[in-house]
Design an enzyme around this catalytic site. Structure first.
Site, PDB file in Angstrom:
ATOM      1  N   SER A   1     -78.331  -8.895  10.364  1.00  0.00           N
ATOM      2  CA  SER A   1     -77.573 -10.140  10.359  1.00  0.00           C
ATOM      3  C   SER A   1     -77.521 -10.788  11.739  1.00  0.00           C
ATOM      4  CB  SER A   1     -76.167  -9.867   9.807  1.00  0.00           C
ATOM      5  OG  SER A   1     -75.455 -11.056   9.583  1.00  0.00           O
TER       6      SER A   1
ATOM      7  N   ASP B   1     -77.403 -17.761  11.019  1.00  0.00           N
ATOM      8  CA  ASP B   1     -77.492 -16.499  11.756  1.00  0.00           C
ATOM      9  C   ASP B   1     -78.856 -15.869  11.461  1.00  0.00           C
ATOM     10  OD1 ASP B   1     -77.118 -15.612   9.148  1.00  0.00           O
ATOM     11  OD2 ASP B   1     -75.748 -14.002   9.696  1.00  0.00           O
TER      12      ASP B   1
ATOM     13  N   ASP C   1     -80.077 -13.624   9.516  1.00  0.00           N
ATOM     14  CA  ASP C   1     -80.597 -13.419   8.162  1.00  0.00           C
ATOM     15  C   ASP C   1     -80.267 -14.580   7.228  1.00  0.00           C
ATOM     16  OD1 ASP C   1     -77.854 -12.786   7.920  1.00  0.00           O
ATOM     17  OD2 ASP C   1     -78.233 -11.391   6.280  1.00  0.00           O
TER      18      ASP C   1
ATOM     19  N   ASP D   1     -77.487 -16.011   6.061  1.00  0.00           N
ATOM     20  CA  ASP D   1     -76.386 -16.099   5.099  1.00  0.00           C
ATOM     21  C   ASP D   1     -75.101 -16.647   5.719  1.00  0.00           C
ATOM     22  OD1 ASP D   1     -75.659 -13.897   6.611  1.00  0.00           O
ATOM     23  OD2 ASP D   1     -75.328 -12.557   4.908  1.00  0.00           O
TER      24      ASP D   1
END
Length: 453
Positions: free
Chosen positions: A104, A251, A253, A255
């Site tokens: 993340s 961010d 990833d 999400d």
């Protein structure tokens, strides 16, 4: 012992649990669970694997793939794509599970594994516990062959999905109202050198926007490096430099989302929830936030006659509370935004598109849409301890916390949280008085340090 945190398994690459050996076994035992739960004897279970742009993703991808194949599971490789894309495509391909290789918003040297069920949601506790139990058993075994292959004819196969990116782009575009386009907007998109580096600018461009993409040249180690949703200062400046209408930061990833209005002001997850809950033509019944949600949002929603409730920190808990209330909108200040009428998981691109749709429908700028929402001053102090300890086991600290809560009643709040992964106590104070907020947070933090050491 549980290997799973609030959002999968995460750590520094090369250190347990994020080592090739551990991940090979994780793929194997997860595959065994899928085989055991497979109710169709005419087909092997299948999983989709996607990743962000970290160099270590190549190693983890190979280890996971081998583990799944050894357990008799077919693997479909997606390459670098945002986490919500894997959730969507898992459901679209009728796969048994989806796997995301990402840490993340963490730096490049961390990595992790997240799982989705076949319906595109986070794994149930039951399935996660089954994987965890098998993982503990295989890690504790002294057998020379801890991953037995009983019949090589039942090994899984691999294939690469070449049109995964295009499928997800069309899915995102389909969430935007057909009667609008973005042809009059200039949008700066900060891709965090992460999983959304390619698809996020394309979605905005294909909807007509003039797009200025920044931090969209990943090299394997620059993911989240002074950019993206956790470092939005560059985006704020870029919006001003280009006289853009709005900025969007993802961010690593893809999400999480934070936005920047045309004046360069940051709009975090709380601000995005306010816009989607109160400024849309069809107001939602209620909103789910978390323990970290600013009290200013709670007060603003109350003024707008929109119900509000808090869940534990973590988007899986927000999802559980949304389902319990039969609501569609929730999220966290960090930018996990769930729009369940559009997507089954937090999706930065789709959440951003919904805000842009409200701007279109209302004919207003983002700064105009956020009027009526004022965050209360907030101070967060992290107290690092020598070992894990529970502050609520000490009467002296409990008394201090109770006194602070009584002082803040009706105009602020206190939150004391233990970190689940490190010996740290987080002291957060919100108050309508900024000086009081700062003083109280630091005094309580000093008290915790003095008592717990």
């Amino acid at each position: 012992m549980s290997y799973f945190g609030t959002d999968g398994i995460r750590g520094k690459f090369g250190e347990l649990p994020i080592t090739p050996d551990f991940i090979l076994k994780l793929g194997y035992v997860t595959g065994l669970v899928l085989v055991e739960n497979n109710d169709n004897p005419n087909r092997k279970p299948s999983v989709l694997i996607g990743k962000d742009t970290r160099l270590s993703g190549y190693v983890i991808e190979g280890a996971l793939q081998a583990g799944f194949n050894a357990a008799g599971v077919d693997v479909h490789m997606l390459g670098p794509l945002p986490t919500p894309a894997i959730a969507h495509l898992t459901r679209s391909f009728h796969a048994d599970a989806g796997v995301v290789i990402s840490a993340s918003h963490n730096p490049y040297y961390d990595n992790g594994i997240k799982f989705f069920s076949g319906d595109g949601k986070k794994l149930t506790d039951e399935v996660q516990n089954a994987i965890n139990d098998k993982m503990k058993a295989i890690m504790d075994t002294n057998d020379e062959v801890p991953m037995p292959i009983h019949d090589p004819a039942k090994l899984g196969k691999n294939r690469r999905i070449n049109d995964a990116k295009g499928r997800y782009i069309e899915f995102c575009k389909g969430s935007f109202p057909y009667q609008y386009d973005l042809s009059h907007l200039t949008v700066v998109v900060d891709c965090a050198n992460g999983a959304g580096y390619s698809v996020a600018p394309r979605v905005m461009r294909e909807l007509g926007a003039t797009v200025i993409a920044i931090n969209n040249t990943p090299d394997g180690v620059n993911i989240n490096a002074d950019c993206g949703s956790t470092h939005p200062e560059g985006l704020q400046q870029a919006v001003l430099d280009h006289s853009a209408d709005v900025g969007i930061a993802l961010d690593g990833d893809g999400d999480r989302i934070v936005m920047v209005d045309e004046t360069g002001r940051l709009v975090d997850g709380d601000g995005i929830l306010y816009v989607l809950a109160t400024q849309d033509q069809d107001r939602v019944a209620g909103v789910v936030g978390t323990l970290m949600t600013n009290m200013g949002l709670e007060l603003a929603l109350k003024a707008a006659n929109v119900e509000f409730t808090r869940a534990k920190v973590g988007d899986r808990y927000v999802m559980q509370e949304l389902e319990a209330n039969d609501w569609i909108l929730g999220g966290e200040p960090s930018g996990h935004i769930l729009c369940l009428d559009k997507s089954r998981t937090g999706d930065a691109i789709i959440a951003g598109l919904q805000v842009l749709a409200v701007m279109q429908a209302q004919g207003k700028s983002l700064s105009e849409l956020t009027r009526g929402f004022e965050e209360l001053p907030q101070k967060l102090v992290n107290v690092r301890l020598s070992k894990m300890q529970d502050p609520f086991e000490h009467e002296e600290l409990v008394a201090a916390f109770d006194k602070a809560r009584a002082t803040l009643e009706g105009r602020g709040r206190l939150l004391i949280r233990q970190s689940g992964t490190e010996p740290m106590i987080r002291v957060m104070v919100e108050s309508d008085d900024e000086i009081e907020c700062d003083v109280m947070a630091n005094e309580l933090a000093d008290k915790v340090k003095a008592v717990l050491g």
